[in-house]
Design a protein around this motif. Sequence first.
Motif, short mmCIF file in Angstrom:
data_model
loop_
_atom_site.label_atom_id
_atom_site.label_comp_id
_atom_site.label_asym_id
_atom_site.label_seq_id
_atom_site.Cartn_x
_atom_site.Cartn_y
_atom_site.Cartn_z
N HIS A 49 -1.50 3.19 1.48
CA HIS A 49 -2.41 4.30 1.16
C HIS A 49 -2.22 5.43 2.17
O HIS A 49 -2.68 5.32 3.31
CB HIS A 49 -3.87 3.83 1.23
CG HIS A 49 -4.21 2.75 0.24
ND1 HIS A 49 -4.91 2.99 -0.92
CD2 HIS A 49 -3.96 1.41 0.25
CE1 HIS A 49 -5.08 1.85 -1.58
NE2 HIS A 49 -4.51 0.88 -0.89
N HIS A 98 -4.84 -2.90 -7.68
CA HIS A 98 -5.20 -4.05 -6.86
C HIS A 98 -5.75 -5.16 -7.76
O HIS A 98 -6.46 -4.87 -8.72
CB HIS A 98 -6.32 -3.68 -5.87
CG HIS A 98 -5.95 -2.60 -4.90
ND1 HIS A 98 -6.08 -1.26 -5.19
CD2 HIS A 98 -5.47 -2.66 -3.63
CE1 HIS A 98 -5.70 -0.54 -4.15
NE2 HIS A 98 -5.32 -1.35 -3.18
N HIS A 105 3.28 -1.22 -0.97
CA HIS A 105 1.86 -0.90 -1.17
C HIS A 105 1.27 -0.26 0.08
O HIS A 105 1.07 -0.94 1.09
CB HIS A 105 1.07 -2.18 -1.52
CG HIS A 105 -0.36 -1.92 -1.82
ND1 HIS A 105 -0.82 -1.62 -3.07
CD2 HIS A 105 -1.45 -1.88 -1.03
CE1 HIS A 105 -2.12 -1.43 -3.05
NE2 HIS A 105 -2.53 -1.57 -1.80
N HIS A 150 -2.10 -7.74 -3.60
CA HIS A 150 -2.94 -8.86 -3.12
C HIS A 150 -2.78 -10.14 -3.94
O HIS A 150 -2.15 -11.07 -3.49
CB HIS A 150 -4.41 -8.44 -2.97
CG HIS A 150 -4.54 -7.26 -2.05
ND1 HIS A 150 -4.09 -7.30 -0.75
CD2 HIS A 150 -4.98 -5.99 -2.24
CE1 HIS A 150 -4.29 -6.12 -0.18
NE2 HIS A 150 -4.81 -5.31 -1.06
N ASP A 177 -0.20 -2.10 3.12
CA ASP A 177 -1.57 -1.78 2.72
C ASP A 177 -2.33 -1.01 3.80
O ASP A 177 -3.55 -1.15 3.92
CB ASP A 177 -2.35 -3.03 2.30
CG ASP A 177 -3.67 -2.68 1.59
OD1 ASP A 177 -3.73 -1.60 0.96
OD2 ASP A 177 -4.62 -3.47 1.68
ZN ZN Z 1 -4.44 -1.23 -1.15
#
Ligand code: ZN
Length: 406
Positions: free
Chosen positions: A66, A218, A64, A257, A308
């Motif tokens: 970005h 998420h 995960h 998460h 993340d």
């Molecule tokens: Zn994220």
Amino acid sequence: MKYIKCNILNPVSEKKCEYLKDVIITIDNNIIKDIVSSQEFNSTKIEIIDKSDKVIIPGLIDTHVHLSQWRIRGRYKSDLLDWLNTYTFPEEEKLNNPDYAQNVAQDFFKNLIQVGTTTASIYVTSSQKATNIAFEEADKISIRALIGKVCMDQNTPPGLIENTDKSFNESVELCQQWDKKGLLNYVFTPRFAPVCSSNLMSKIGNYAQENDKYIQTHLSENHNEIALVKKLFPEAKSYTDVYYRANLLGPKTIMAHVIHLDDKELELMKNSNTKIAHCPDSNFFLKSGRFPYKKLIDNNLTLGLGSDVAGGTSLDMFYQMRMANYMQLDYSIEVEELFYLATLGNAKVLSKDDIIGNIEIGKEADLLVLNINPQQTIQELLSELIFVRGKDAVEEVYISGKKVTI
Ligand code: ZN
Ligand code: GUN
């Protein structure tokens, strides 16, 4: 054919890691063909790459991350929604400029490989063009990646909001263009329920399930986010139920998460074999809460680790292993298990454990050459990597049998 003389530190299961000292790996194109003890190897007239003073491990996996947030690492807010509105959405708007998007993508992939990540599941932005650029750059650098255009059709700033049909259609176009091309996959990416209409989520869910495609989103990261979902989707029984109703749960779905689930939500996750990306650094940074690790593994959920970035501050998956350990105050995740999580465990999260995740005959050769003293026990090696050295130990990176420049 490549022959590498080395020592292999290899995850086998949550509890077990093996250490194969003084072996030779044979790599045929992209595939691990053989692993034998160097004494048994008939080495006449064959050129052997000598890494006998190094340790080789499987490439690390980030489930995960970005890409679009690479430039805003460390911009601090103590609440997810505040952080998204203040820093994240304005930065993602900047990737509407293709030159900026290309610059960020090149920098991001270079850094990803430098820290030893050979596979990642990546969010770009709601821009089709920026997502296409990310695919092109991933392809150029030869990294293994699942990449998705972020979908958001409500409660979104003007520079990022999309029309529902356009959001879905552009995602399908990108999927048709890139899914399974080389080392790449498309992953449908409805950002999270607050910014997606039920209609958009259902369109994506139905398409992805019918066509056996990946989904990432998420779930249940922060209390204010959960309250907002309750307000926006009063018909749903819970946050997880919003996704269940939209057909978004399943074995090829990666939920990030997953901190604050009640028992009914946990059942929905378990029954659908939905996968979990635990992002400990991000959870510390954004004060999101404490991931219920023991409860989730006791319930046999499949989970792994994600950086993340930029909720997380670092792409270094060794550092993420350390954060996962630190997050559990009453439970010790042992070093073998931390290592497993970011390798074979993460390969399972991405349904790719048949081809990557550890060093096994028949799997693809995603390997890291580490500069670390090989004359140590398994526990000593893993402890040094996880708690002290991290990414700095990474010296060479192979993806699908090919050495990539770092
Ligand atoms: Zn994220
Ligand atoms: N929830 C929705 N979008 C995001 C994001 O970009 N980062 C994190 N950590 N959580 C999110």
